[in-house]
Scaffold this motif. Structure first.
Motif, PDB file in Angstrom:
ATOM      1  N   GLU A   1       0.741  -1.154  -0.021  1.00 20.26           N
ATOM      2  CA  GLU A   1      -0.169  -0.121   0.123  1.00 20.26           C
ATOM      3  C   GLU A   1       0.937   1.500   0.018  1.00 20.26           C
ATOM      4  OE1 GLU A   1      -3.542   2.172   2.833  1.00 20.26           O
ATOM      5  OE2 GLU A   1      -3.376   0.052   2.528  1.00 20.26           O
ATOM      6  N   LEU A   2       0.712   2.177  -0.912  1.00 25.26           N
ATOM      7  CA  LEU A   2       1.294   3.241  -1.240  1.00 25.26           C
ATOM      8  C   LEU A   2       0.505   4.450  -1.309  1.00 25.26           C
ATOM      9  CD1 LEU A   2       3.958   4.941  -1.398  1.00 25.26           C
ATOM     10  CD2 LEU A   2       4.095   4.563  -3.739  1.00 25.26           C
TER      11      LEU A   2
ATOM     12  N   ALA B   1       4.239  -7.291  -8.754  1.00 20.24           N
ATOM     13  CA  ALA B   1       4.025  -7.658 -10.346  1.00 20.24           C
ATOM     14  C   ALA B   1       3.816  -6.206 -10.843  1.00 20.24           C
ATOM     15  CB  ALA B   1       3.164  -8.703 -10.838  1.00 20.24           C
ATOM     16  N   ASP B   2       2.725  -5.555 -10.123  1.00 14.34           N
ATOM     17  CA  ASP B   2       2.436  -4.208 -10.419  1.00 14.34           C
ATOM     18  C   ASP B   2       3.397  -3.195 -10.632  1.00 14.34           C
ATOM     19  OD1 ASP B   2      -0.146  -5.057 -11.337  1.00 14.34           O
ATOM     20  OD2 ASP B   2      -1.104  -4.343  -9.580  1.00 14.34           O
ATOM     21  N   ILE B   3       4.305  -3.316  -9.339  1.00 12.28           N
ATOM     22  CA  ILE B   3       5.289  -2.229  -9.100  1.00 12.28           C
ATOM     23  C   ILE B   3       6.093  -2.618 -10.289  1.00 12.28           C
ATOM     24  CG2 ILE B   3       6.865  -1.504  -7.783  1.00 12.28           C
ATOM     25  CD1 ILE B   3       5.309  -2.441  -5.156  1.00 12.28           C
TER      26      ILE B   3
ATOM     27  N   LYS C   1      20.611  10.137  -3.432  1.00  9.00           N
ATOM     28  CA  LYS C   1      20.012   9.930  -2.102  1.00  9.00           C
ATOM     29  C   LYS C   1      18.664  10.558  -1.956  1.00  9.00           C
ATOM     30  CE  LYS C   1      22.768  10.493   1.211  1.00  9.00           C
ATOM     31  NZ  LYS C   1      23.696  10.977   2.202  1.00  9.00           N
ATOM     32  N   LYS C   2      18.691  11.671  -2.704  1.00  8.67           N
ATOM     33  CA  LYS C   2      17.224  12.489  -2.506  1.00  8.67           C
ATOM     34  C   LYS C   2      16.109  12.023  -3.200  1.00  8.67           C
ATOM     35  CE  LYS C   2      20.470  16.419  -1.891  1.00  8.67           C
ATOM     36  NZ  LYS C   2      21.048  17.738  -2.905  1.00  8.67           N
ATOM     37  N   ILE C   3      16.191  11.011  -4.212  1.00  9.83           N
ATOM     38  CA  ILE C   3      15.157  10.615  -4.915  1.00  9.83           C
ATOM     39  C   ILE C   3      13.794  10.157  -3.790  1.00  9.83           C
ATOM     40  CG2 ILE C   3      14.097   8.797  -6.135  1.00  9.83           C
ATOM     41  CD1 ILE C   3      16.836   8.796  -7.865  1.00  9.83           C
ATOM     42  N   ASP C   4      12.862  10.501  -4.076  1.00  9.92           N
ATOM     43  CA  ASP C   4      11.829  10.286  -3.124  1.00  9.92           C
ATOM     44  C   ASP C   4      11.688   8.893  -2.367  1.00  9.92           C
ATOM     45  OD1 ASP C   4       8.574   9.070  -3.193  1.00  9.92           O
ATOM     46  OD2 ASP C   4       8.786  10.973  -2.384  1.00  9.92           O
TER      47      ASP C   4
ATOM     48  N   LYS D   1      11.338   2.953  -0.773  1.00  6.67           N
ATOM     49  CA  LYS D   1      10.617   1.871   0.024  1.00  6.67           C
ATOM     50  C   LYS D   1       9.822   1.133  -0.838  1.00  6.67           C
ATOM     51  CE  LYS D   1      10.180   4.614   4.278  1.00  6.67           C
ATOM     52  NZ  LYS D   1       9.381   5.213   5.211  1.00  6.67           N
ATOM     53  N   MET D   2       9.047   1.375  -2.141  1.00  5.62           N
ATOM     54  CA  MET D   2       8.261   0.612  -2.840  1.00  5.62           C
ATOM     55  C   MET D   2       9.182  -0.219  -3.507  1.00  5.62           C
ATOM     56  SD  MET D   2       5.667   1.597  -5.977  1.00  5.62           S
ATOM     57  CE  MET D   2       4.249   1.873  -5.266  1.00  5.62           C
TER      58      MET D   2
END
Length: 429
Positions: free
Chosen positions: A45-46, A54-56, A137-140, A145-146
């Motif tokens: 969940e995001l 698979a969706d990610i 490092k700054k990427i969301d 986490k996803m």
């Protein structure tokens, strides 16, 4: 290997009842587990939305099955390219993200490069190439986490969920000594049913910075607790610092701005590798006293590490970085009991035995081409003085062969230094 062990890490072949040959590579076993996980993993969940693995991977990140396999089973040379912020594989990873432009805008918002992106949308990919290690490092963080969830490191660490996990990986890899320090045992204790202990798993390329390499087999390094923590702390504070990048600007430019390429990577290199000039890349040495003699009577014998590579070369910098990151000189200078024991054995037992053994052979009617003082220490001496007997006198493990044990390189380097020292003294006497 990284660090100082004489052997590089290698991945073995495993038994497999499903294949025709009855064997399977560890890399293939890892991919089989990952592919099965994609099909069966629960949703993530995001921001109020649910995504399956698979969706990610296939929809959100727009990967193909080939892309995913290339990350999960990447070989050492391929990992280095994927981790290079200027490399084609790194660009492929970033550029496939559907929300690429929005994230780039976040990255460059503070330094006003976002205006350039808005005016030149067709050059977005070129702008990505300019992303530095700090920008990565700054990427969301939510996206990271996803991605980490999708690549399944947490599942790999879960020792109770499947027939393939970190415990089995370490048990099959059989790296019994930490490859970073060569001081601590890293045994895997127990079996698949009874798991009592395993080494810590270090990501050579940190999962926080490289989430798409978070479950890549050749990114896993078995290590002791101390080295795992020291590496993380030192690398995070040094490799990404402006001072480090400024100091090594020319070398970094020559290797694509990948600062982690200035660290020895255990699956490819170690201190015992040839430096191209007929010497090992690095070796332990006793610091001689003011008269140039072995300081047997000193309360504390100082140890140093000789960097045998051309000054300012990439290999020279790698050795220095490893020594500094793992505090190797300080660490080994605390092993005074082992060092003093080795020195006493060498001086009080090993050296006198040379003369004794030769005299015994002479009494038996065997002749030698030189007097014992002129004896060729490196060649002829070994005829009379067997390796097994010598190892026994010096306290080295008998029958160890090529197996690793703590302080192995340290002891072998010191013995070699003592051999060379006395060989020179004998010739000059």
């Amino acid at each position: 290997m990284m660090g100082i062990s004489p052997r590089k890490l290698t991945v073995p072949i495993l038994p497999d009842s499903k294949s025709n040959s009855g064997k399977i590579s560890m890399i293939e076993a890892h991919w089989r587990w990952f592919e099965n996980r994609i099909k069966n993993k629960d949703s993530y969940e995001l921001k109020g939305k649910k995504y399956s693995v698979a969706d990610i991977l296939y929809k959100y990140l727009s990967y193909t099955k080939k892309d995913i396999r290339s990350f999960v089973t990447a070989m050492p040379d391929e990992i280095e390219k994927m981790a290079d912020p200027n490399g084609a594989n790194y660009i492929a990873f970033i550029s496939k993200k559907k929300n690429l432009r929005q994230e780039i805008e976040k990255v460059f918002k503070k330094n006003k490069k976002v205006e350039y992106i808005k005016k030149h949308p067709q050059k977005t990919k070129k702008v990505v190439i300019k992303l530095s290690h700090e920008d990565n490092k700054k990427i969301d963080e939510e996206t990271k986490k996803m991605i980490q969830y999708a690549f399944g490191y947490d599942d790999f660490q879960n020792e109770n969920k499947s027939d393939w996990n970190a415990y089995i990986f370490f048990e099959k890899l059989k790296v019994d000594v930490c490859p970073y320090c060569n001081c601590q045992y890293t045994f895997t204790i127990g079996d698949v049913k009874h798991k009592y202990g395993k080494p810590e798993l270090d990501h050579f390329y940190p999962k926080a910075h490289y989430p798409y390499l978070s479950c890549t087999l050749f990114n896993f390094i078995p290590s002791c607790h101390q080295c795992n923590n020291q590496k993380r702390d030192w690398y995070n504070s040094h490799l990404v610092s402006r001072n480090f990048r400024k100091t090594h600007r020319k070398v970094l430019f020559s290797i694509g701005n990948n600062s982690r390429a200035l660290i020895s990577y255990p699956y490819k290199e170690c201190f015992d590798d040839d430096n191209g000039l007929g010497k090992e890349k690095a070796s332990f040495q006793i610091c001689l006293d003011d008269q140039g003699k072995i300081p047997y009577k000193y309360e504390k014998v100082q140890i140093e590490i000789s960097n045998n590579n051309p000054i300012n070369s990439i290999e020279y910098i790698k050795v220095n970085n490893n020594v500094e990151a793992f505090h190797l000189i300080k660490l080994y200078n605390h092993h005074q009991i082992a060092l003093k024991d080795l020195l006493k054995r060498y001086r009080n037992y090993a050296l006198p035995k040379v003369k004794d053994i030769i005299n015994i052979f002479r009494k038996m009617g065997l002749s030698f081409p030189y007097s014992w003082r002129q004896f060729d220490f490196s060649k002829d001496f070994m005829i009379a003085y067997s390796k097994t007997f010598r190892n026994q006198i010096l306290g080295l493990p008998l029958g160890a062969g090529d197996a690793e044990y703590p302080l192995r390189k340290f002891k072998h380097d010191i013995i070699k230094q003592l051999d060379d020292y006395y060989k020179k003294r004998i010739k000059n006497s």
